[in-house]
Scaffold this motif. Structure first.
Motif, PDB file in Angstrom:
ATOM      1  N   LEU A   1       0.789  -1.137   0.025  1.00 53.28           N
ATOM      2  CA  LEU A   1       0.121   0.036  -0.018  1.00 53.28           C
ATOM      3  C   LEU A   1       0.959   1.244   0.015  1.00 53.28           C
ATOM      4  CD1 LEU A   1      -2.946  -1.088   2.635  1.00 53.28           C
ATOM      5  CD2 LEU A   1      -2.859  -1.265  -0.167  1.00 53.28           C
ATOM      6  N   ARG A   2       2.161   1.295   0.369  1.00 54.39           N
ATOM      7  CA  ARG A   2       2.842   2.311   0.400  1.00 54.39           C
ATOM      8  C   ARG A   2       3.578   2.687  -1.056  1.00 54.39           C
ATOM      9  NH1 ARG A   2       7.175   0.227   4.825  1.00 54.39           N
ATOM     10  NH2 ARG A   2       6.756  -1.624   3.273  1.00 54.39           N
ATOM     11  N   ALA A   3       3.399   1.720  -1.933  1.00 55.85           N
ATOM     12  CA  ALA A   3       3.998   1.754  -3.175  1.00 55.85           C
ATOM     13  C   ALA A   3       2.990   2.670  -4.124  1.00 55.85           C
ATOM     14  CB  ALA A   3       4.346   0.586  -3.786  1.00 55.85           C
ATOM     15  N   ARG A   4       3.496   3.583  -5.015  1.00 56.10           N
ATOM     16  CA  ARG A   4       2.513   4.248  -5.693  1.00 56.10           C
ATOM     17  C   ARG A   4       2.895   4.249  -7.367  1.00 56.10           C
ATOM     18  NH1 ARG A   4      -0.904   8.163  -3.908  1.00 56.10           N
ATOM     19  NH2 ARG A   4      -0.502   9.482  -5.682  1.00 56.10           N
ATOM     20  N   PRO A   5       2.130   3.669  -8.006  1.00 63.97           N
ATOM     21  CA  PRO A   5       2.450   3.748  -9.542  1.00 63.97           C
ATOM     22  C   PRO A   5       2.420   5.121 -10.008  1.00 63.97           C
ATOM     23  CG  PRO A   5       0.277   3.083  -9.055  1.00 63.97           C
ATOM     24  CD  PRO A   5       0.721   3.173  -7.977  1.00 63.97           C
ATOM     25  N   LYS A   6       3.247   5.262 -11.083  1.00 66.39           N
ATOM     26  CA  LYS A   6       3.240   6.535 -11.652  1.00 66.39           C
ATOM     27  C   LYS A   6       2.692   6.495 -13.265  1.00 66.39           C
ATOM     28  CE  LYS A   6       7.456   6.642 -11.593  1.00 66.39           C
ATOM     29  NZ  LYS A   6       8.924   7.125 -11.555  1.00 66.39           N
ATOM     30  N   VAL A   7       2.048   7.498 -13.527  1.00 70.00           N
ATOM     31  CA  VAL A   7       1.359   7.640 -15.093  1.00 70.00           C
ATOM     32  C   VAL A   7       2.610   7.285 -16.074  1.00 70.00           C
ATOM     33  CG1 VAL A   7       0.413   9.024 -16.841  1.00 70.00           C
ATOM     34  CG2 VAL A   7      -0.580   9.031 -14.271  1.00 70.00           C
ATOM     35  N   GLY A   8       2.419   6.345 -16.698  1.00 70.41           N
ATOM     36  CA  GLY A   8       3.205   5.888 -17.919  1.00 70.41           C
ATOM     37  C   GLY A   8       4.060   4.619 -17.237  1.00 70.41           C
ATOM     38  N   ASP A   9       3.722   4.123 -16.200  1.00 75.40           N
ATOM     39  CA  ASP A   9       4.363   2.946 -15.873  1.00 75.40           C
ATOM     40  C   ASP A   9       3.909   1.739 -16.700  1.00 75.40           C
ATOM     41  OD1 ASP A   9       6.068   3.656 -14.184  1.00 75.40           O
ATOM     42  OD2 ASP A   9       4.919   3.562 -12.303  1.00 75.40           O
TER      43      ASP A   9
ATOM     44  N   VAL B   1       4.555 -11.114 -19.738  1.00 74.73           N
ATOM     45  CA  VAL B   1       3.740 -10.602 -20.898  1.00 74.73           C
ATOM     46  C   VAL B   1       3.097  -9.447 -20.424  1.00 74.73           C
ATOM     47  CG1 VAL B   1       1.787 -11.328 -22.325  1.00 74.73           C
ATOM     48  CG2 VAL B   1       2.947 -13.247 -21.172  1.00 74.73           C
ATOM     49  N   PRO B   2       3.399  -8.574 -21.444  1.00 76.14           N
ATOM     50  CA  PRO B   2       2.944  -7.008 -21.375  1.00 76.14           C
ATOM     51  C   PRO B   2       1.454  -6.919 -21.350  1.00 76.14           C
ATOM     52  CG  PRO B   2       4.466  -7.371 -23.243  1.00 76.14           C
ATOM     53  CD  PRO B   2       4.047  -8.486 -22.752  1.00 76.14           C
ATOM     54  N   ILE B   3       0.781  -6.139 -20.204  1.00 75.82           N
ATOM     55  CA  ILE B   3      -0.338  -5.937 -19.947  1.00 75.82           C
ATOM     56  C   ILE B   3      -0.974  -4.667 -20.357  1.00 75.82           C
ATOM     57  CG2 ILE B   3      -2.254  -5.979 -18.611  1.00 75.82           C
ATOM     58  CD1 ILE B   3      -0.709  -7.767 -16.579  1.00 75.82           C
ATOM     59  N   GLY B   4      -0.492  -3.532 -19.973  1.00 72.32           N
ATOM     60  CA  GLY B   4      -0.798  -2.131 -20.299  1.00 72.32           C
ATOM     61  C   GLY B   4       0.037  -1.249 -19.747  1.00 72.32           C
ATOM     62  N   THR B   5      -0.674   0.165 -19.731  1.00 68.90           N
ATOM     63  CA  THR B   5       0.095   1.279 -19.384  1.00 68.90           C
ATOM     64  C   THR B   5      -0.606   1.932 -18.331  1.00 68.90           C
ATOM     65  OG1 THR B   5       1.297   1.473 -21.398  1.00 68.90           O
ATOM     66  CG2 THR B   5       1.409   3.411 -19.930  1.00 68.90           C
ATOM     67  N   VAL B   6      -0.334   2.436 -17.243  1.00 70.97           N
ATOM     68  CA  VAL B   6      -0.935   3.407 -16.438  1.00 70.97           C
ATOM     69  C   VAL B   6      -1.372   4.890 -16.914  1.00 70.97           C
ATOM     70  CG1 VAL B   6      -0.818   4.307 -14.062  1.00 70.97           C
ATOM     71  CG2 VAL B   6       0.046   1.999 -14.319  1.00 70.97           C
ATOM     72  N   THR B   7      -2.653   5.097 -16.952  1.00 71.66           N
ATOM     73  CA  THR B   7      -2.852   6.443 -17.369  1.00 71.66           C
ATOM     74  C   THR B   7      -3.206   7.499 -16.352  1.00 71.66           C
ATOM     75  OG1 THR B   7      -5.287   5.515 -17.757  1.00 71.66           O
ATOM     76  CG2 THR B   7      -3.726   5.356 -19.488  1.00 71.66           C
ATOM     77  N   THR B   8      -3.726   6.944 -15.340  1.00 74.33           N
ATOM     78  CA  THR B   8      -4.203   7.669 -13.987  1.00 74.33           C
ATOM     79  C   THR B   8      -3.828   7.045 -12.739  1.00 74.33           C
ATOM     80  OG1 THR B   8      -6.593   7.230 -14.081  1.00 74.33           O
ATOM     81  CG2 THR B   8      -6.059   9.029 -15.363  1.00 74.33           C
ATOM     82  N   VAL B   9      -3.805   7.892 -11.986  1.00 71.86           N
ATOM     83  CA  VAL B   9      -3.446   7.231 -10.383  1.00 71.86           C
ATOM     84  C   VAL B   9      -4.383   8.008  -9.468  1.00 71.86           C
ATOM     85  CG1 VAL B   9      -1.921   6.842  -8.587  1.00 71.86           C
ATOM     86  CG2 VAL B   9      -1.081   6.738 -10.961  1.00 71.86           C
ATOM     87  N   THR B  10      -5.256   7.400  -8.808  1.00 76.64           N
ATOM     88  CA  THR B  10      -6.056   7.828  -7.827  1.00 76.64           C
ATOM     89  C   THR B  10      -5.935   7.418  -6.429  1.00 76.64           C
ATOM     90  OG1 THR B  10      -7.909   8.278  -9.382  1.00 76.64           O
ATOM     91  CG2 THR B  10      -8.713   8.505  -7.142  1.00 76.64           C
ATOM     92  N   PRO B  11      -5.608   8.473  -5.244  1.00 79.35           N
ATOM     93  CA  PRO B  11      -5.379   7.723  -3.854  1.00 79.35           C
ATOM     94  C   PRO B  11      -6.661   7.371  -3.323  1.00 79.35           C
ATOM     95  CG  PRO B  11      -4.472  10.158  -4.134  1.00 79.35           C
ATOM     96  CD  PRO B  11      -5.314   9.737  -5.494  1.00 79.35           C
TER      97      PRO B  11
ATOM     98  N   THR C   1      -5.449   3.493 -13.241  1.00 78.57           N
ATOM     99  CA  THR C   1      -6.241   3.137 -14.123  1.00 78.57           C
ATOM    100  C   THR C   1      -5.217   2.694 -15.433  1.00 78.57           C
ATOM    101  OG1 THR C   1      -8.179   4.536 -14.108  1.00 78.57           O
ATOM    102  CG2 THR C   1      -8.035   3.835 -16.098  1.00 78.57           C
ATOM    103  N   VAL C   2      -5.579   1.480 -15.662  1.00 76.13           N
ATOM    104  CA  VAL C   2      -4.705   0.902 -16.843  1.00 76.13           C
ATOM    105  C   VAL C   2      -5.172   0.833 -18.206  1.00 76.13           C
ATOM    106  CG1 VAL C   2      -3.120  -1.068 -17.510  1.00 76.13           C
ATOM    107  CG2 VAL C   2      -3.158  -0.297 -14.983  1.00 76.13           C
ATOM    108  N   LYS C   3      -4.580   1.310 -19.165  1.00 78.88           N
ATOM    109  CA  LYS C   3      -5.123   1.322 -20.852  1.00 78.88           C
ATOM    110  C   LYS C   3      -4.395  -0.113 -21.222  1.00 78.88           C
ATOM    111  CE  LYS C   3      -5.422   2.999 -25.275  1.00 78.88           C
ATOM    112  NZ  LYS C   3      -4.989   4.207 -25.906  1.00 78.88           N
ATOM    113  N   PRO C   4      -4.866  -1.275 -21.552  1.00 75.97           N
ATOM    114  CA  PRO C   4      -4.377  -2.414 -22.038  1.00 75.97           C
ATOM    115  C   PRO C   4      -3.637  -2.300 -23.563  1.00 75.97           C
ATOM    116  CG  PRO C   4      -6.602  -2.680 -22.181  1.00 75.97           C
ATOM    117  CD  PRO C   4      -6.448  -1.573 -21.436  1.00 75.97           C
ATOM    118  N   PHE C   5      -2.457  -2.889 -23.701  1.00 75.51           N
ATOM    119  CA  PHE C   5      -1.818  -2.767 -24.881  1.00 75.51           C
ATOM    120  C   PHE C   5      -2.635  -3.334 -26.104  1.00 75.51           C
ATOM    121  CE2 PHE C   5       2.173  -2.970 -22.528  1.00 75.51           C
ATOM    122  CZ  PHE C   5       2.596  -1.600 -22.405  1.00 75.51           C
ATOM    123  N   VAL C   6      -3.280  -4.465 -25.720  1.00 72.30           N
ATOM    124  CA  VAL C   6      -4.286  -5.073 -26.730  1.00 72.30           C
ATOM    125  C   VAL C   6      -5.720  -4.469 -26.816  1.00 72.30           C
ATOM    126  CG1 VAL C   6      -5.627  -7.341 -27.211  1.00 72.30           C
ATOM    127  CG2 VAL C   6      -3.287  -7.426 -26.510  1.00 72.30           C
ATOM    128  N   ASP C   7      -5.828  -4.142 -27.952  1.00 73.83           N
ATOM    129  CA  ASP C   7      -7.248  -3.413 -28.352  1.00 73.83           C
ATOM    130  C   ASP C   7      -8.331  -4.737 -28.522  1.00 73.83           C
ATOM    131  OD1 ASP C   7      -9.621  -2.218 -29.323  1.00 73.83           O
ATOM    132  OD2 ASP C   7      -8.759  -1.023 -30.678  1.00 73.83           O
TER     133      ASP C   7
END
Length: 306
Positions: free
Chosen positions: A227-235, A252-262, A272-278
């Motif tokens: 819980l102390r770790a915080r992802p960043k946009v673009g991760d 296996v690649p999943i997606g990219t972080v687009t927003t982070v909400t506490p 919020t993660v946007k997947p690489f696969v459409d």
């Protein structure tokens, strides 16, 4: 008197008069022939005073307008017939050109599709180079049982496909197999509400879980175990793997972080993660049907060009 002679006598009189009638007809025929020869000789002289000229001019005056009128009357008919023939020829040529155009267009589409599939297979091998992958094509899309976001592929148990196998394509993780028949399999997409995937931040290797929202876009929510770790946009996030590589293999690649909400009132945050696969453009996929030759050493994702 002839009446008294009877029938045989009358027959003899008629027979006696027959040569006289024949001589008269021959005489008329000879005169006609001589007259014709005389006219031919006179007409052949072509002199100004030829007695045939008045006859020739009279015939021309009578039959000339008739011939001209017949020619004029026939001309529109001939023109119309030629026009119809020309239209038929142009129509046939147009149909031929249309057929050739449709054939060339179809060949172009087929060539583009073949090229795209070859490119997808090439990217697929780069995403999972250490695993045994069985290629397949998506042949259906829809819901299955209690799942809302699934696709059907044309590979099944006859190809070594079993439930709880990882499915991916050249962009990254697609989902996992939930049901298989002899020739087909149902794949649950990672964006489904019932889907949960263990994911690792590519930058810090921190672990978390991704849950699908059930949206058409495939958007997912990501929560870290720490819980102390915080992802960043673009991760970028990759799979951390499962025991026995089921249902997900690692890396296996999943997606990219687009927003982070506490998270309100608690530690940690939700990304919020946007997947690489459409999920709306899945065609060629690969099912991981065999273990890697050795454990993968890294979790680097291929360049996505995004």
């Amino acid at each position: 008197m002839l009446k008294d002679l009877g029938t045989p006598a009358r027959g003899l009189v008629r027979a006696a008069g027959l040569p006289r009638e024949i001589r008269r007809r021959r005489t008329v025929l000879v005169l006609v022939i001589l007259a014709s020869l005389t006219l031919i000789v006179l007409d052949a002289r072509r002199s100004a005073g030829s007695p045939v000229d008045p006859l020739r001019h009279a015939a021309a005056a009578v039959f000339g307008p008739l011939e001209s009128g017949a020619t004029s009357a026939r001309q529109p008919v001939d023109n119309l017939r030629d026009r119809f023939a020309e239209v038929d020829t142009l129509k046939a040529e147009n149909e031929k050109l249309q057929a050739e155009n449709e054939k060339l267009t179809e060949e172009l589409r087929t060539t583009d599709y073949t090229r795209n599939r070859a490119a997808e297979l090439d990217r697929l091998l780069k995403v999972a180079p250490k695993f045994t992958v069985t290629p397949a094509r998506v042949i259906g899309i829809g819901s299955a049982q209690s799942f809302n976001h699934t696709v059907t592929i044309d590979a099944g148990t006859a190809d070594g496909v079993r439930p709880d196998m990882t499915v991916l394509n050249g962009d990254g993780l697609v989902g996992r197999v939930v049901r298989a028949t002899d020739a087909t399999a149902t794949v649950l997409l990672i964006g489904d509400r019932n889907s949960t995937v263990g994911g690792r931040l590519n930058s810090t290797l921190a672990l978390g879980f991704l849950s699908g929202r059930g949206e058409t876009s495939g958007t997912m929510d990501y929560k870290l175990v720490d819980l102390r770790a915080r992802p960043k946009v673009g991760d970028r996030i990759v799979t951390w793997g499962s025991k026995g590589n089921a249902p997900y293999v690692p890396g296996v690649p999943i997606g990219t972080v687009t927003t982070v909400t506490p998270n309100q009132g608690t530690l940690g945050s939700t990304a919020t993660v946007k997947p690489f696969v459409d999920p709306t453009r899945i065609d060629t996929v690969g099912v991981v049907t065999g273990p890697p030759a050795r454990p993968p050493r890294g979790t680097m994702t291929p360049e996505q060009g995004r």
